[in-house]
Motif scaffolding. Structure first.
Motif, PDB file in Angstrom:
ATOM      1  N   VAL A 232      71.235   4.886 104.672  1.00  0.00           N
ATOM      2  CA  VAL A 232      70.567   6.153 103.927  1.00  0.00           C
ATOM      3  C   VAL A 232      69.365   6.375 103.162  1.00  0.00           C
ATOM      4  CG1 VAL A 232      71.121   7.667 102.415  1.00  0.00           C
ATOM      5  CG2 VAL A 232      73.322   7.560 104.074  1.00  0.00           C
ATOM      6  N   PRO A 233      69.282   5.038 102.559  1.00  0.00           N
ATOM      7  CA  PRO A 233      68.151   4.401 102.391  1.00  0.00           C
ATOM      8  C   PRO A 233      66.552   4.455 102.277  1.00  0.00           C
ATOM      9  CG  PRO A 233      70.038   3.369 100.808  1.00  0.00           C
ATOM     10  CD  PRO A 233      70.188   3.622 102.899  1.00  0.00           C
ATOM     11  N   THR A 234      66.400   4.398 103.402  1.00  0.00           N
ATOM     12  CA  THR A 234      65.893   4.485 104.122  1.00  0.00           C
ATOM     13  C   THR A 234      64.804   5.587 104.722  1.00  0.00           C
ATOM     14  OG1 THR A 234      66.388   4.269 106.826  1.00  0.00           O
ATOM     15  CG2 THR A 234      65.969   1.990 105.297  1.00  0.00           C
ATOM     16  N   LEU A 235      65.865   6.794 104.607  1.00  0.00           N
ATOM     17  CA  LEU A 235      65.709   8.652 105.396  1.00  0.00           C
ATOM     18  C   LEU A 235      64.166   8.909 104.984  1.00  0.00           C
ATOM     19  CD1 LEU A 235      69.349   9.680 105.912  1.00  0.00           C
ATOM     20  CD2 LEU A 235      67.913   8.896 107.099  1.00  0.00           C
ATOM     21  N   ALA A 236      64.082   8.721 103.376  1.00  0.00           N
ATOM     22  CA  ALA A 236      63.513   9.453 102.961  1.00  0.00           C
ATOM     23  C   ALA A 236      61.660   9.216 103.190  1.00  0.00           C
ATOM     24  CB  ALA A 236      62.057   9.290 101.482  1.00  0.00           C
ATOM     25  N   ALA A 237      61.248   7.853 103.553  1.00  0.00           N
ATOM     26  CA  ALA A 237      60.166   7.253 104.106  1.00  0.00           C
ATOM     27  C   ALA A 237      59.488   8.159 105.545  1.00  0.00           C
ATOM     28  CB  ALA A 237      60.409   5.721 104.584  1.00  0.00           C
ATOM     29  N   SER A 238      61.061   8.153 106.633  1.00  0.00           N
ATOM     30  CA  SER A 238      60.834   9.335 107.780  1.00  0.00           C
ATOM     31  C   SER A 238      60.462  10.591 107.189  1.00  0.00           C
ATOM     32  CB  SER A 238      61.820   8.721 108.334  1.00  0.00           C
ATOM     33  OG  SER A 238      61.635   7.061 108.954  1.00  0.00           O
ATOM     34  N   VAL A 239      61.439  11.008 106.219  1.00  0.00           N
ATOM     35  CA  VAL A 239      61.188  12.811 106.473  1.00  0.00           C
ATOM     36  C   VAL A 239      60.430  12.699 104.915  1.00  0.00           C
ATOM     37  CG1 VAL A 239      62.543  14.376 105.741  1.00  0.00           C
ATOM     38  CG2 VAL A 239      63.661  12.424 106.457  1.00  0.00           C
ATOM     39  N   ASP A 240      60.034  12.695 104.120  1.00  0.00           N
ATOM     40  CA  ASP A 240      59.468  13.033 103.626  1.00  0.00           C
ATOM     41  C   ASP A 240      57.482  13.148 104.187  1.00  0.00           C
ATOM     42  OD1 ASP A 240      61.275  12.899 101.256  1.00  0.00           O
ATOM     43  OD2 ASP A 240      60.159  11.761  99.920  1.00  0.00           O
ATOM     44  N   ARG A 241      57.102  14.040 103.873  1.00  0.00           N
ATOM     45  CA  ARG A 241      55.431  13.909 104.256  1.00  0.00           C
ATOM     46  C   ARG A 241      54.810  15.693 103.601  1.00  0.00           C
ATOM     47  NH1 ARG A 241      57.526  17.098 109.702  1.00  0.00           N
ATOM     48  NH2 ARG A 241      57.327  19.567 109.007  1.00  0.00           N
ATOM     49  N   ASP A 242      53.214  15.445 103.177  1.00  0.00           N
ATOM     50  CA  ASP A 242      52.485  16.459 103.020  1.00  0.00           C
ATOM     51  C   ASP A 242      52.309  17.828 103.591  1.00  0.00           C
ATOM     52  OD1 ASP A 242      52.534  14.917 100.192  1.00  0.00           O
ATOM     53  OD2 ASP A 242      50.293  14.319 101.098  1.00  0.00           O
ATOM     54  N   PRO A 243      51.950  18.705 103.168  1.00  0.00           N
ATOM     55  CA  PRO A 243      51.909  19.130 104.560  1.00  0.00           C
ATOM     56  C   PRO A 243      50.374  19.706 104.642  1.00  0.00           C
ATOM     57  CG  PRO A 243      51.462  20.664 101.843  1.00  0.00           C
ATOM     58  CD  PRO A 243      52.073  19.288 101.946  1.00  0.00           C
ATOM     59  N   VAL A 244      50.230  19.862 105.761  1.00  0.00           N
ATOM     60  CA  VAL A 244      49.664  20.290 106.384  1.00  0.00           C
ATOM     61  C   VAL A 244      48.498  21.474 106.797  1.00  0.00           C
ATOM     62  CG1 VAL A 244      48.175  19.720 109.132  1.00  0.00           C
ATOM     63  CG2 VAL A 244      49.962  17.891 107.962  1.00  0.00           C
TER      64      VAL A 244
ATOM     65  N   PRO B   5      47.850  23.686 113.670  1.00  0.00           N
ATOM     66  CA  PRO B   5      48.759  24.547 113.704  1.00  0.00           C
ATOM     67  C   PRO B   5      48.800  23.506 112.534  1.00  0.00           C
ATOM     68  CG  PRO B   5      49.631  22.128 115.183  1.00  0.00           C
ATOM     69  CD  PRO B   5      47.743  22.499 114.988  1.00  0.00           C
ATOM     70  N   GLY B   6      49.868  24.870 111.533  1.00  0.00           N
ATOM     71  CA  GLY B   6      50.176  24.227 110.262  1.00  0.00           C
ATOM     72  C   GLY B   6      51.185  23.348 109.736  1.00  0.00           C
ATOM     73  N   VAL B   7      51.599  23.023 109.164  1.00  0.00           N
ATOM     74  CA  VAL B   7      53.071  21.962 108.694  1.00  0.00           C
ATOM     75  C   VAL B   7      53.342  21.783 107.545  1.00  0.00           C
ATOM     76  CG1 VAL B   7      54.579  19.884 109.453  1.00  0.00           C
ATOM     77  CG2 VAL B   7      52.317  20.456 111.282  1.00  0.00           C
ATOM     78  N   SER B   8      53.971  22.584 107.506  1.00  0.00           N
ATOM     79  CA  SER B   8      54.873  22.805 105.945  1.00  0.00           C
ATOM     80  C   SER B   8      55.287  21.348 105.072  1.00  0.00           C
ATOM     81  CB  SER B   8      56.113  22.949 106.255  1.00  0.00           C
ATOM     82  OG  SER B   8      55.940  24.100 106.125  1.00  0.00           O
ATOM     83  N   GLY B   9      54.835  21.127 103.859  1.00  0.00           N
ATOM     84  CA  GLY B   9      55.893  19.626 103.968  1.00  0.00           C
ATOM     85  C   GLY B   9      57.098  19.811 103.287  1.00  0.00           C
ATOM     86  N   ARG B  10      57.141  18.518 102.693  1.00  0.00           N
ATOM     87  CA  ARG B  10      58.948  18.767 102.817  1.00  0.00           C
ATOM     88  C   ARG B  10      59.487  17.053 102.265  1.00  0.00           C
ATOM     89  NH1 ARG B  10      60.331  18.001 109.370  1.00  0.00           N
ATOM     90  NH2 ARG B  10      60.181  15.536 109.186  1.00  0.00           N
ATOM     91  N   VAL B  11      60.449  17.279 100.994  1.00  0.00           N
ATOM     92  CA  VAL B  11      61.031  16.359 100.307  1.00  0.00           C
ATOM     93  C   VAL B  11      62.040  16.037 101.197  1.00  0.00           C
ATOM     94  CG1 VAL B  11      61.504  15.158  98.065  1.00  0.00           C
ATOM     95  CG2 VAL B  11      58.980  16.613  98.799  1.00  0.00           C
ATOM     96  N   LEU B  12      63.045  14.890 101.066  1.00  0.00           N
ATOM     97  CA  LEU B  12      64.830  14.616 101.461  1.00  0.00           C
ATOM     98  C   LEU B  12      65.091  15.206 100.467  1.00  0.00           C
ATOM     99  CD1 LEU B  12      66.610  13.737 102.769  1.00  0.00           C
ATOM    100  CD2 LEU B  12      65.855  11.337 102.112  1.00  0.00           C
ATOM    101  N   GLY B  13      66.101  15.779 100.278  1.00  0.00           N
ATOM    102  CA  GLY B  13      66.778  16.067  99.082  1.00  0.00           C
ATOM    103  C   GLY B  13      67.475  15.335  99.096  1.00  0.00           C
ATOM    104  N   GLU B  14      68.580  15.302  98.130  1.00  0.00           N
ATOM    105  CA  GLU B  14      70.473  14.689  97.792  1.00  0.00           C
ATOM    106  C   GLU B  14      71.035  14.209  98.698  1.00  0.00           C
ATOM    107  OE1 GLU B  14      72.175  12.325  95.789  1.00  0.00           O
ATOM    108  OE2 GLU B  14      70.818  14.062  94.237  1.00  0.00           O
ATOM    109  N   THR B  15      70.689  13.085  98.186  1.00  0.00           N
ATOM    110  CA  THR B  15      71.626  12.140  99.542  1.00  0.00           C
ATOM    111  C   THR B  15      72.925  11.377  99.880  1.00  0.00           C
ATOM    112  OG1 THR B  15      70.605   9.695  98.607  1.00  0.00           O
ATOM    113  CG2 THR B  15      69.149  11.470 100.339  1.00  0.00           C
ATOM    114  N   ASN B  16      73.638  11.975  97.954  1.00  0.00           N
ATOM    115  CA  ASN B  16      75.194  11.712  97.865  1.00  0.00           C
ATOM    116  C   ASN B  16      75.652  12.009  98.748  1.00  0.00           C
ATOM    117  OD1 ASN B  16      74.169   9.497  95.797  1.00  0.00           O
ATOM    118  ND2 ASN B  16      74.557  11.132  94.049  1.00  0.00           N
TER     119      ASN B  16
END
Length: 478
Positions: free
Chosen positions: A287-299, A317-328
């Motif tokens: 679980v602690p490694t997920l953010a590195a693969s999930v988080d990204r800036d918008p394109v 093509p446009g790509v939405s940015g995203r940030v990992l939410g609560e992991t608990n």
């Protein structure tokens, strides 16, 4: 003379014997009137009640001689008849001879039963006591059923030597194949319960209370058969192929089959199936490694449009940015989800919209200057000399749109045509048979040279060909 006795009595009473006494009268008590006898009445009442009882009983009893499966139920009430039939079946003895070692079981041990209620109801409907014409009917047959599990348990206890245990199918993860593999079950053997049931039914129908049979054997299925193991393996392997952490349909963090299998524990459920459980602690390590693969800036999206803003092509093509939410709680939730057979875990994310850059493109051809201008967002991004149509075959003026592309073709090469030029490259049509294209047969660009097309050097034609879109606006003017 006075009677001496009278005188003596008078003297004794102290009376004057010289005065005669008046006679005295008294009523004798009335004799009681003779009592009426009611013996006849009581005898009549008793006889009447008895007669009513006989009639009433005839309405609720079965006719004499009535029998079901050899069990006599005449003169019984339906309820008593049901109990009698059931008890007879429960007490019927089955002796297993031969290798069984004369093992003895009863109908009750075998979980034997008949539909006594239905049979008695049918018998009573046809053979009530009051209908003398229905007395002494033929015995009716009864279908005997056996509870297979109860019977097998009793028979195994009495004749264990007649049984061999089946071997359950198993499941294991094959590291070489990266998949779960089923090991087939092996059937056992045991007493043929159906044959035993048929023998018990025959004995019961003939009125016997004891029957001896030489048992026949039948296969005994494993509690976990092969098909269950194989279907569970298929289900697990589908899970392994899709295991991972998802955002929508995108598997942003794939989980390899070996890792996913290491999370799972597959064991018999005790109900003829396999139970799947997952180790939440093992999942929690990733679980602690997920953010590195999930988080990204918008394109940013880049599109080509015409002057009205209609999109002609999406360049990027446009790509939405995203940030990992609560992991608990992710590990526990994913473990519970895996236990249900679902290996696609949807991650909680917060998305941000992407911006869009529009490239408004158009082409302008100045016939007087013999120059082509490429506009993007009203700015000239490139211009170069061209050769338009000669005076006798002019390039038509007006507003047009590009409508077709051909990478290479022959022009004018048909019977009656005034010319034939083969292998003309990078052709983009904008008005009927007039097009932009490369020209390899002259180098006199900046002067009219064509039969109506707008031609240019081949490298320039290739660049324009790649820049244009179907629908790009073209303005030809002098």
């Amino acid at each position: 003379m006075t009677d001496l006795a009278t005188e003596e009595r008078a003297d004794e009473a102290g009376r004057d014997i010289g005065v005669p006494e008046e006679p005295a009268y008294a009523w004798a008590p009335a004799e009681p009137r003779p009592r009426k006898s009611r013996k006849g009445l009581w005898i009549g009442l008793t006889a009447g009640i008895a007669a009513i009882a006989v009639v009433a009983s005839s309405l609720i009893l079965l006719a004499p001689g009535t029998a079901v499966a050899g069990v006599g139920i005449g003169f019984l009430t339906p309820g008593a008849a049901v109990d009698t039939i059931r008890q007879r079946l429960a007490d019927t003895t089955v002796v297993i001879t031969g290798e069984g070692g004369d093992a003895v079981v009863t109908g009750a041990d075998l979980g034997a039963s008949v539909d006594a209620e239905a049979m008695v109801q049918a018998a009573y409907a046809e053979h009530p006591l009051w209908n003398v014409t229905s007395w002494f009917p033929e015995s009716t047959a009864a279908a005997v059923t056996i509870d297979e599990q109860t019977a097998t348990s009793a028979l195994r206890a009495e004749a264990p030597q007649l049984y061999t245990d089946p071997v359950d199918a198993t499941l294991a993860f094959d590291e070489t194949a990266n998949a779960y593999v089923a090991q087939p079950a092996e059937p056992g053997t045991g007493i043929d319960v159906e044959a035993l049931r048929a023998a018990l039914e025959d004995a019961f129908a003939s009125g016997q209370t004891r029957v001896e049979i030489a048992p026949s054997t039948a296969p005994v299925d494993a509690e976990l058969p092969t098909y269950v193991a194989e279907s569970t393996a298929d289900r697990l392997n589908t899970m392994l192929a899709t295991a991972g952490f998802y955002v929508g349909d995108e598997r942003v963090v794939p989980v390899s089959p070996a890792v996913a299998a290491s999370w799972l524990e597959v064991s018999p459920s005790g109900e003829g199936t396999f139970e799947i459980a997952a180790d939440a602690a093992a999942i929690g390590k990733i679980v602690p490694t997920l953010a590195a693969s999930v988080d990204r800036d918008p394109v940013k999206a880049v599109v080509v449009t015409d002057s009205s803003g209609e999109v002609l092509r999406e360049v990027t093509p446009g790509v939405s940015g995203r940030v990992l939410g609560e992991t608990n709680g992710i590990a526990d939730e994913f473990a519970a989800q895996l236990a249900t057979g679902d290996a696609r875990y949807q991650l909680p994310v917060k998305e941000t919209d992407f911006a869009t850059t529009a490239l408004e493109r158009r082409v302008e051809v100045d016939l007087g200057a013999q120059t082509l201008y490429m506009f993007e967002n009203d700015a000239v991004v490139r211009s170069f000399p061209i050769s338009s149509g000669l005076a006798e075959t002019p390039t038509q003026q007006g507003h047009f749109r590009v409508f077709a592309f051909v990478p290479i073709q022959d022009m004018g090469c048909f019977p009656g045509a005034p010319y034939c030029t083969a292998d003309i490259p990078w052709v983009a049509y904008f008005n009927g048979d007039q097009a932009f294209h490369g020209a390899y047969w002259h180098n006199n660009f900046g002067n009219p040279m064509s039969h109506g097309c707008v031609n240019m050097p081949i490298p320039t034609a290739k660049a324009l060909y790649d820049w244009l879109e179907v629908g790009t606006e073209v303005w030809i003017h002098a």
